[in-house]
Enzyme design. Structure first.
Site, PDB file in Angstrom:
ATOM      1  NE  ARG A   8       5.115   1.904   7.533  1.00 52.56           N
ATOM      2  CZ  ARG A   8       6.141   2.798   7.232  1.00 52.56           C
ATOM      3  NH1 ARG A   8       6.666   3.574   8.192  1.00 52.56           N
ATOM      4  NH2 ARG A   8       6.343   2.939   6.044  1.00 52.56           N
ATOM      5  N   GLY A  78      -0.084  -5.698  -6.336  1.00 51.68           N
ATOM      6  CA  GLY A  78       1.285  -4.883  -6.811  1.00 51.68           C
ATOM      7  C   GLY A  78       0.971  -3.820  -7.812  1.00 51.68           C
ATOM      8  CB  THR A  79       3.034  -0.582  -8.394  1.00 49.30           C
ATOM      9  OG1 THR A  79       4.108  -1.001  -8.907  1.00 49.30           O
ATOM     10  CG2 THR A  79       2.971  -0.228  -6.945  1.00 49.30           C
ATOM     11  N   GLY A 137      12.995   1.337  -4.954  1.00 48.21           N
ATOM     12  CA  GLY A 137      13.363   0.868  -6.064  1.00 48.21           C
ATOM     13  C   GLY A 137      14.444   1.788  -6.497  1.00 48.21           C
ATOM     14  CG  ASN A 228       4.478   5.101   3.883  1.00 52.58           C
ATOM     15  OD1 ASN A 228       3.462   4.548   3.225  1.00 52.58           O
ATOM     16  ND2 ASN A 228       5.586   5.619   3.517  1.00 52.58           N
ATOM     17  CG  ASN A 391     -31.748  34.047  18.110  1.00 55.87           C
ATOM     18  OD1 ASN A 391     -31.166  33.844  19.405  1.00 55.87           O
ATOM     19  ND2 ASN A 391     -30.903  33.798  17.413  1.00 55.87           N
ATOM     20  CE1 TYR A 392     -35.125  27.641  17.257  1.00 58.40           C
ATOM     21  CE2 TYR A 392     -34.284  26.799  19.173  1.00 58.40           C
ATOM     22  CZ  TYR A 392     -34.956  26.685  18.171  1.00 58.40           C
ATOM     23  OH  TYR A 392     -35.248  25.139  17.482  1.00 58.40           O
TER      24      TYR A 392
HETATM   25  C1  UD1 Z   1       6.866   1.559  -5.501  1.00 60.42           C
HETATM   26  C2  UD1 Z   1       8.042   1.244  -6.451  1.00 60.42           C
HETATM   27  C3  UD1 Z   1       9.487   1.764  -6.079  1.00 60.42           C
HETATM   28  C4  UD1 Z   1       9.252   3.212  -5.591  1.00 60.42           C
HETATM   29  C5  UD1 Z   1       8.071   3.348  -4.492  1.00 60.42           C
HETATM   30  C6  UD1 Z   1       8.270   4.829  -4.347  1.00 60.42           C
HETATM   31  C7  UD1 Z   1       6.932  -0.620  -7.547  1.00 60.42           C
HETATM   32  C8  UD1 Z   1       6.851  -2.274  -7.894  1.00 60.42           C
HETATM   33  N1  UD1 Z   1       7.615  -0.053  -6.700  1.00 60.42           N
HETATM   34  O1  UD1 Z   1       7.266   0.923  -4.104  1.00 60.42           O
HETATM   35  O2  UD1 Z   1      10.025   1.575  -7.069  1.00 60.42           O
HETATM   36  O3  UD1 Z   1      10.632   3.259  -5.120  1.00 60.42           O
HETATM   37  O4  UD1 Z   1       6.982   3.211  -4.960  1.00 60.42           O
HETATM   38  O5  UD1 Z   1       7.314   4.961  -3.151  1.00 60.42           O
HETATM   39  O6  UD1 Z   1       6.251   0.082  -8.189  1.00 60.42           O
HETATM   40  N2  UD1 Z   1      -0.661   0.410  -4.513  1.00 60.42           N
HETATM   41  C9  UD1 Z   1      -1.783  -0.047  -5.183  1.00 60.42           C
HETATM   42  N3  UD1 Z   1      -2.100  -1.246  -5.239  1.00 60.42           N
HETATM   43  C10 UD1 Z   1      -1.111  -2.017  -5.116  1.00 60.42           C
HETATM   44  C11 UD1 Z   1       0.134  -1.632  -4.576  1.00 60.42           C
HETATM   45  C12 UD1 Z   1       0.310  -0.231  -4.427  1.00 60.42           C
HETATM   46  O7  UD1 Z   1      -2.717   0.705  -5.377  1.00 60.42           O
HETATM   47  O8  UD1 Z   1      -1.308  -3.337  -5.302  1.00 60.42           O
HETATM   48  C13 UD1 Z   1      -0.392   1.988  -4.394  1.00 60.42           C
HETATM   49  C14 UD1 Z   1      -0.101   2.386  -3.071  1.00 60.42           C
HETATM   50  O9  UD1 Z   1      -1.586   2.573  -2.432  1.00 60.42           O
HETATM   51  C15 UD1 Z   1       0.582   3.596  -3.147  1.00 60.42           C
HETATM   52  C16 UD1 Z   1       1.553   3.270  -4.331  1.00 60.42           C
HETATM   53  O10 UD1 Z   1       0.722   2.360  -5.263  1.00 60.42           O
HETATM   54  O11 UD1 Z   1       0.092   4.710  -3.432  1.00 60.42           O
HETATM   55  C17 UD1 Z   1       2.960   2.643  -4.084  1.00 60.42           C
HETATM   56  O12 UD1 Z   1       2.718   1.658  -3.325  1.00 60.42           O
HETATM   57  P1  UD1 Z   1       4.022   1.191  -2.210  1.00 60.42           P
HETATM   58  O13 UD1 Z   1       3.680  -0.158  -1.769  1.00 60.42           O
HETATM   59  O14 UD1 Z   1       4.176   2.148  -1.176  1.00 60.42           O
HETATM   60  O15 UD1 Z   1       5.180   1.171  -3.239  1.00 60.42           O
HETATM   61  P2  UD1 Z   1       6.054  -0.050  -3.644  1.00 60.42           P
HETATM   62  O16 UD1 Z   1       5.454  -0.986  -4.575  1.00 60.42           O
HETATM   63  O17 UD1 Z   1       6.591  -0.477  -2.315  1.00 60.42           O
END
Ligand code: UD1
Ligand code: CA
Length: 459
Positions: A8, A78-79, A137, A228, A391-392
């Site tokens: 975004r 995912g995180t 979450g 974002n 100067n130059y």
């Molecule tokens: C996550 C949490 C959610 C919380 C929210 C707060 C999880 C599963 N969920 O949501 O509970 O309320 O953050 O903002 O953790 N990132 C990576 N790699 C990935 C995915 C994400 O590095 O594969 C990083 C993103 O760049 C960002 C952060 O993790 O800095 C959070 O990612 P984002 O997608 O915003 O959060 P959600 O997973 O939706």
């Protein structure tokens, strides 16, 4: 965590490299780790990894004192998957604080409280109640009380309507003992609505293992707000600037309008400083007592001494060499001070005057339309309108030395290297290519002639 795409933002630049208060978002986050006295940091990159690593690697000098590990997460699943990538470089002891590279405004004392809550034996979550918790979450508790033990975090997309009604959300920030984190990460799966490995699933593992889960709930949502979109970036920029302006005003600085005040670096202020609207301060700026800054000034890397007045629309940029403005000096309006400009006490620099790598001694004046580059200017010199130092020579820069009490007339060219002897006068319109004797009037221009009775051509 800095692997996310930041769709975004609609930008070629990776999201975490966008700047807030002149500093990349991810650098704000690394600053927190430094302030907490962390041993090391692990930066998880993915989208735009080359650029993010180049901006954060050891060679950049950001996060001084912190051992920096870079790991890549490709693809982004995912995180939980993100944090799994750190396992090879995580120590087996100590505590891991998980931060997001796009959440720049968390206060260090908040993180310290979270670390204290973790206490090396429990899982500590930073949470906040949001009026609109949509997308986040939800923190589910084992009873109706707000203090009831945490049971799990359910992601918005996996949540039932009843669970979505919960307004307490997980911020994305947690503190967790490293050995426990490692065992829990190994147990993650992606059996959920998004087919992602959720870091938040470790909460239910902790509960199952009998490890206490503690929530530190704060009320100031800005501290956990992520960036974002350009709009959110601008909102957090304002929040940051307002926080800083408030601190300065509490110290007695008179800021005409805190909504039109920007610091992109650090600003130190003495007593009775007044700053008019729309000023930007960058790098390291220090303002002495009784300094007044007019509207619409941009001031970077400069030291401004007591009682100096910077009139509106002045641009000062000391870059690496710095700029010094002496006590009681008057600068502007519409003046430009460049690196190495050193103005002594009571110096006056007026409109459309540019000064670069030049020292002006006490009381020297250049009030209109002039250029001083690579010059040493003595006390009480008056430097006329439209005069410049050449100067130059096309290859090298040379110095111009102007002795004390010299009067340089208007529209002179001082071709460096050249010295104007003390107390001398340079006639207006002169092009000076050789040193001039002290006390003399030096004139170097076509002699004026008069042709009597001159008749103009007629048609
Ligand atoms: C996550 C949490 C959610 C919380 C929210 C707060 C999880 C599963 N969920 O949501 O509970 O309320 O953050 O903002 O953790 N990132 C990576 N790699 C990935 C995915 C994400 O590095 O594969 C990083 C993103 O760049 C960002 C952060 O993790 O800095 C959070 O990612 P984002 O997608 O915003 O959060 P959600 O997973 O939706
Ligand atoms: Ca996501």
């Amino acid at each position: 965590m800095a692997a996310g795409k930041g769709t975004r933002m609609k930008s070629k630049l990776p999201k975490v490299l966008h700047r807030l208060a002149g500093r990349a978002l991810v650098h704000h986050v690394l600053d927190m780790a430094v302030a907490l006295g962390a041993r090391s940091a692990v930066l998880i990159t993915g989208h735009g990894a080359d650029a993010v690593e180049a901006a954060c690697g050891p060679a950049t000098g950001v996060a001084a004192g912190l051992a920096m590990n870079l790991v890549r997460q490709e693809p982004q699943l995912g995180t939980g998957h993100a944090v799994q990538q750190t396992v090879p470089v995580l120590p087996d002891d100590g505590l891991v604080l998980v931060l997001s590279g796009d959440v720049p405004l968390t206060q260090v004392q908040t993180l310290r409280a979270l670390v204290d809550l973790c206490a090396g034996d429990s899982l500590a979550l930073l949470t906040v109640d949001l009026p609109d918790p949509s997308g986040y979450g939800r923190v589910l508790r084992m009873g109706d009380s707000a203090e009831a033990p945490v049971q799990c975090i359910v992601e918005h997309k996996d949540a039932s309507p009843a669970q979505r009604a919960v307004r307490e959300i997980y911020s994305g920030i947690m503190a967790v003992p490293a050995p426990l984190l490692k065992t829990w990460l190994a147990r993650l799966d992606n059996h959920n609505a998004q087919k992602e490995y959720y870091l938040t699933d470790i909460v239910k593992f902790a509960v199952a293992d009998g490890v206490p889960v503690r929530a530190h709930k704060i009320t100031d949502a800005v501290q956990v707000a992520g960036v974002n979109s350009p709009l959110q970036l601008a909102e957090l920029e304002r929040a940051f600037q307002l926080r800083l302006a408030t601190t300065l005003m509490e110290q007695g600085v008179r800021i005409a309008d805190p909504a039109r005040f920007d610091v992109r670096g650090s600003l130190a202020c003495g007593q009775d400083v007044a700053i008019d609207v729309n000023c930007i301060f960058e790098g390291l700026v220090s303002l002495g007592d009784d300094v007044s800054i007019g509207a619409n000034c941009v001031i970077a890397n400069a030291t401004i001494a007591n009682g100096a007045v910077i009139h509106p629309f002045t641009h000062i940029d000391g870059e690496k060499a710095g700029v010094t403005v002496g006590e009681g000096a008057l600068v502007g309006p519409f003046a430009r001070l460049r690196p190495g400009a050193v103005l002594g006490p009571q110096v006056h620099i007026g409109n459309f005057v540019e000064v670069k790598n030049s020292t002006l001694a006490r009381g020297a004046k250049a009030n209109h339309l002039a250029y001083l580059g690579d010059a040493t200017v003595g006390e009480r010199v008056n430097y006329g309108a439209g005069s410049i130092t050449a100067n130059y020579d096309g290859a090298l820069k040379h110095r111009t030395v102007i002795g004390a009490d010299v009067h340089v007339g208007s529209n002179c060219v001082l071709v460096a290297p050249v010295t104007i002897g003390a107390g001398g006068t340079v006639g207006g319109g002169s092009t000076i290519t050789r040193d001039t004797p002290p006390g003399a009037l030096s004139v170097a221009r076509g002699r004026q002639i008069a042709i009597a009775g001159w008749k103009r051509p007629k048609k």
